[in-house]
Design a protein around this motif. Structure first.
Motif, PDB file in Angstrom:
ATOM      1  N   TRP A  80       0.824  -1.213   0.000  1.00 42.73           N
ATOM      2  CA  TRP A  80       0.000   0.000   0.000  1.00 42.73           C
ATOM      3  C   TRP A  80       0.858   1.262   0.000  1.00 42.73           C
ATOM      4  N   ARG A  81       2.104   1.117   0.414  1.00 41.67           N
ATOM      5  CA  ARG A  81       2.990   2.279   0.349  1.00 41.67           C
ATOM      6  C   ARG A  81       3.351   2.564  -1.102  1.00 41.67           C
ATOM      7  N   GLU A  82       3.375   1.497  -1.908  1.00 41.64           N
ATOM      8  CA  GLU A  82       3.732   1.685  -3.317  1.00 41.64           C
ATOM      9  C   GLU A  82       2.730   2.578  -4.036  1.00 41.64           C
ATOM     10  N   SER A  83       1.466   2.414  -3.702  1.00 43.67           N
ATOM     11  CA  SER A  83       0.438   3.224  -4.366  1.00 43.67           C
ATOM     12  C   SER A  83       0.226   4.544  -3.654  1.00 43.67           C
ATOM     13  N   GLY A  84       0.818   4.680  -2.479  1.00 49.79           N
ATOM     14  CA  GLY A  84       0.649   5.912  -1.713  1.00 49.79           C
ATOM     15  C   GLY A  84      -0.598   5.921  -0.845  1.00 49.79           C
ATOM     16  N   ARG A  85      -1.331   4.802  -0.870  1.00 50.46           N
ATOM     17  CA  ARG A  85      -2.589   4.815  -0.131  1.00 50.46           C
ATOM     18  C   ARG A  85      -2.445   4.431   1.342  1.00 50.46           C
ATOM     19  N   TYR A  86      -1.256   3.914   1.729  1.00 55.65           N
ATOM     20  CA  TYR A  86      -1.119   3.511   3.130  1.00 55.65           C
ATOM     21  C   TYR A  86      -1.317   4.709   4.047  1.00 55.65           C
ATOM     22  N   ASP A  87      -0.774   5.828   3.629  1.00 49.86           N
ATOM     23  CA  ASP A  87      -0.943   7.036   4.434  1.00 49.86           C
ATOM     24  C   ASP A  87      -2.241   7.760   4.100  1.00 49.86           C
ATOM     25  N   ALA A  88      -2.665   7.622   2.843  1.00 50.20           N
ATOM     26  CA  ALA A  88      -3.834   8.389   2.401  1.00 50.20           C
ATOM     27  C   ALA A  88      -5.143   7.839   2.966  1.00 50.20           C
ATOM     28  N   THR A 109     -10.000  -3.166   0.385  1.00 51.35           N
ATOM     29  CA  THR A 109     -10.178  -3.331  -1.050  1.00 51.35           C
ATOM     30  C   THR A 109      -8.866  -3.923  -1.566  1.00 51.35           C
ATOM     31  N   ASN A 110      -8.800  -4.287  -2.849  1.00 53.03           N
ATOM     32  CA  ASN A 110      -7.635  -5.047  -3.296  1.00 53.03           C
ATOM     33  C   ASN A 110      -6.920  -4.533  -4.551  1.00 53.03           C
ATOM     34  N   GLU A 111      -7.062  -3.278  -4.876  1.00 51.04           N
ATOM     35  CA  GLU A 111      -6.402  -2.767  -6.094  1.00 51.04           C
ATOM     36  C   GLU A 111      -4.897  -3.047  -6.083  1.00 51.04           C
ATOM     37  N   GLU A 112      -4.266  -2.764  -4.975  1.00 48.92           N
ATOM     38  CA  GLU A 112      -2.817  -2.941  -4.890  1.00 48.92           C
ATOM     39  C   GLU A 112      -2.408  -4.400  -5.088  1.00 48.92           C
ATOM     40  N   MET A 113      -3.133  -5.277  -4.398  1.00 46.61           N
ATOM     41  CA  MET A 113      -2.734  -6.681  -4.458  1.00 46.61           C
ATOM     42  C   MET A 113      -2.963  -7.279  -5.841  1.00 46.61           C
ATOM     43  N   SER A 294      -1.578   1.341 -11.819  1.00 47.75           N
ATOM     44  CA  SER A 294      -0.610   0.666 -12.690  1.00 47.75           C
ATOM     45  C   SER A 294       0.650   1.509 -12.876  1.00 47.75           C
ATOM     46  N   GLU A 295       0.506   2.813 -12.840  1.00 43.15           N
ATOM     47  CA  GLU A 295       1.685   3.658 -13.036  1.00 43.15           C
ATOM     48  C   GLU A 295       2.628   3.633 -11.834  1.00 43.15           C
ATOM     49  N   PRO A 296       2.168   3.956 -10.632  1.00 37.37           N
ATOM     50  CA  PRO A 296       3.107   3.895  -9.494  1.00 37.37           C
ATOM     51  C   PRO A 296       3.597   2.485  -9.211  1.00 37.37           C
ATOM     52  N   MET A 297       2.782   1.497  -9.528  1.00 36.53           N
ATOM     53  CA  MET A 297       3.167   0.123  -9.211  1.00 36.53           C
ATOM     54  C   MET A 297       3.801  -0.598 -10.397  1.00 36.53           C
ATOM     55  N   LYS A 298       3.990   0.177 -11.478  1.00 41.12           N
ATOM     56  CA  LYS A 298       4.700  -0.359 -12.655  1.00 41.12           C
ATOM     57  C   LYS A 298       4.073  -1.637 -13.206  1.00 41.12           C
ATOM     58  N   ALA A 299       2.768  -1.559 -13.451  1.00 42.34           N
ATOM     59  CA  ALA A 299       2.083  -2.684 -14.102  1.00 42.34           C
ATOM     60  C   ALA A 299       2.051  -2.385 -15.598  1.00 42.34           C
ATOM     61  N   THR A 300       2.987  -2.990 -16.296  1.00 47.54           N
ATOM     62  CA  THR A 300       3.116  -2.705 -17.722  1.00 47.54           C
ATOM     63  C   THR A 300       3.182  -3.997 -18.521  1.00 47.54           C
ATOM     64  N   VAL A 301       2.823  -3.880 -19.789  1.00 51.30           N
ATOM     65  CA  VAL A 301       2.999  -5.014 -20.708  1.00 51.30           C
ATOM     66  C   VAL A 301       3.782  -4.504 -21.918  1.00 51.30           C
ATOM     67  N   THR A 302       4.373  -5.448 -22.632  1.00 49.00           N
ATOM     68  CA  THR A 302       5.067  -5.080 -23.859  1.00 49.00           C
ATOM     69  C   THR A 302       4.069  -5.050 -25.001  1.00 49.00           C
ATOM     70  N   GLY A 303       4.053  -3.961 -25.729  1.00 52.51           N
ATOM     71  CA  GLY A 303       3.104  -3.806 -26.831  1.00 52.51           C
ATOM     72  C   GLY A 303       3.621  -4.436 -28.113  1.00 52.51           C
ATOM     73  N   PRO A 304       2.797  -4.402 -29.147  1.00 52.73           N
ATOM     74  CA  PRO A 304       3.177  -5.000 -30.438  1.00 52.73           C
ATOM     75  C   PRO A 304       4.485  -4.423 -30.978  1.00 52.73           C
ATOM     76  N   ASP A 305       4.743  -3.173 -30.654  1.00 44.76           N
ATOM     77  CA  ASP A 305       5.948  -2.522 -31.172  1.00 44.76           C
ATOM     78  C   ASP A 305       7.149  -2.688 -30.241  1.00 44.76           C
ATOM     79  N   GLY A 306       7.005  -3.520 -29.221  1.00 43.94           N
ATOM     80  CA  GLY A 306       8.126  -3.763 -28.323  1.00 43.94           C
ATOM     81  C   GLY A 306       8.268  -2.743 -27.219  1.00 43.94           C
TER      82      GLY A 306
END
Length: 449
Positions: A80-88, A109-113, A294-306
């Motif tokens: 939860w610290r990764e998303s900043g919500r632990y304090d928020a 809730t479970n967005e982070e997990m 997804s941005e603060p927690m770096k949830a990314t995928v590789t797209g068709p263009d690499g």
RNA sequence: CGGAGUAUAGCGCAGCCUGGUAGCGCACCUGCUUCGGGAGCAGGGGGUCGAGUGUUCGAAUCACUCUACUCCGACCA
């Protein structure tokens, strides 16, 4: 289920803490027991309803393409610290320390997990779209829990999370959940209206609250009456197809909660004869929130263009432990609960008016076994009690159909069926009773709407 | 978190003001009679009176402290 062997602690007097009708009836019908402020045990009858509600939710989630998993109730504070919500998040979050003095929390809730799970395993755009959900207990340390399980601190929630490559795709995922929700509430007999909503602390810019109209509702709502009669998308609707027309159809009519309503806009958008200004119970909330997690927690995928692409997310919540009282608020009368068949704890109750009488027992046992064999979820009141007590119990706990047989009927070869909802009674030959009960119940199961 | 209340048997309540070893209804147990809308009669069991401290010869009752729960408002699936 033989009632003499069941655990059904019905109450004659209502515990004084209960204010609203659903809370009173849940206590009187022996569905729940309060263990502390905002914490409830679900007794057998209540649990049975809760599980029927959950099953409908799961079936419609699965139908829409969402995939069920299960995450723990306790979560690590680090996540939860990764998303900043632990304090928020504030005092609503129950914080826990383990024996090693590591920080944990009981998940509200479970967005982070889910984002953590996603980022660990999903690496390619080819794996999208993806929608993962679970049904799990949550805890929010409400300042003031009230209304029984309607606003409890510990509550069960189905929360689904969608992952998509683009906002456009995420909106399609949102539309799929939108349709799944329409069907879910409808199968429980409820008319729930999607209303534009504030996205609140979860964030994002597309959100609907699902509201069931009820006088005891916690929020004021404003909508177009024509929403109440809109047809529900059918079972065979293609969730891989274009659902935008359905979404547009439903959202074209005005509907907003008090937080979002603009009275001038409301009056301009809705002809006076169609305006509904009422109170409602929030039974679900869906959000699109883009890359907030997804941005603060770096949830990314590789797209068709690499190239790496940050995924777009949405979350979709509905609370079974709130739906149960919401259904009762919608369906009750002076005598008790009036369950829709699809969520009734039992579909029918067989009332033996003279338990202990050999002939009555034999005839009722035969009926009971035949109804079980016919697939009816039966309660058999075989208690050694007066007829009045049995009728009162059956009415209170709201079983849709009462099949009544006593010495009198046995002599004339006739049984009686009482329809709980209408109060209508019909007398018929005992031999026809099973077929009649089946024919009454089957069309109302709403498995296939 | 502000305001207001409540706490006596499983549930609903009385007793407290005016201190003297706890009561009613329902529920529960036993027996008999009942049996078509919460049956009747007879007998019976169950309570450290939320907790602690104090006052008193004596506290459910008076005083103080604490805890739990509820309601009204502000906040939320």
């Amino acid at each position: 289920m033989r009632l003499s062997r069941y655990f059904l602690p019905v109450l004659r007097d209502v515990p004084k803490e209960a204010e609203i009708v659903s809370h009173r009836l849940m206590l009187r019908a022996g569905m729940i027991r309060q263990q502390a402020s905002g914490l409830y045990s679900w007794l057998p009858l209540g649990y049975k309803v809760l599980m029927k509600v959950q099953k409908i939710i799961e079936e419609e989630q699965n139908r829409s393409g969402a995939i069920e998993l299960l995450m723990p109730t306790i979560q690590s504070a680090d996540l939860w610290r990764e998303s900043g919500r632990y304090d928020a998040y504030g005092k609503e979050m129950l914080r826990i320390e383990d024996r090693h003095e590591r920080e944990f929390l009981y998940g509200p809730t479970n967005e982070e997990m889910i984002t953590d799970i996603f980022r660990t395993y999903v690496k390619s755009y080819k794996d999208l779209p993806l929608n993962l959900y679970h049904v799990q207990w949550k805890f929010r340390d409400e300042v003031r829990p009230r209304f029984g399980t309607m606003r409890s601190r510990e509550f069960l929630m189905k929360d689904a999370y969608s992952f998509d490559l683009t906002k456009e795709d995420a909106v399609k995922a949102y539309e799929r959940m939108f349709v799944a929700y329409l069907r879910t509430y409808s199968r429980m007999g409820l008319t729930a209206i999607p209303m534009r909503a504030d996205t609140g602390p979860i964030g994002g810019d597309l959100s609907h609250e699902w509201i069931v109209l009820a006088d005891t509702g916690e929020s004021a709502v404003f909508c177009d009456r024509r929403l109440l009669d809109k047809p529900i998308p059918p079972q065979d609707i293609d969730f891989r197809g274009d659902l935008k027309p359905v979404f547009d159809d439903w959202t074209s009519l005005y509907a907003a909660t008090e937080d979002m309503v603009d009275m001038a806009e409301f009056e301009a958008a809705v002809p006076e004869e169609h305006r509904v200004s009422a109170r409602g119970i929030e039974v679900g909330h869906i959000f699109y929130f883009g890359t907030k997690y997804s941005e603060p927690m770096k949830a990314t995928v590789t797209g068709p263009d690499g190239k790496e692409i940050i995924v777009h997310m949405g979350s979709y919540g509905v609370g079974p432990t709130r739906l149960v009282p919401a259904i009762i608020e919608a369906f009750h009368d002076e005598a008790g609960i009036v369950w829709p068949v699809s969520v009734a704890p039992f579909e029918a109750v067989l009332i033996n008016l003279k338990a202990g009488d050999a002939e009555c027992d034999a005839a009722c046992t035969k009926l009971y076994e035949e109804l079980n064999a016919a697939g009816i979820d039966m309660l058999y009141d075989d208690r050694d009690q007066g007829a009045g007590a049995k009728f009162t119990t059956a009415d209170l706990i709201g079983i849709p159909y009462q099949l009544i047989l006593g010495p009198r009927g046995l002599k004339s070869g006739e049984a009686e069926i009482k329809h709980r909802k209408s109060g209508e009674r019909e007398t018929l030959p005992i031999a026809d009773a099973v077929a009649r009960i089946v024919s009454l119940i089957e069309p109302q199961r709403r498995n296939d709407i």
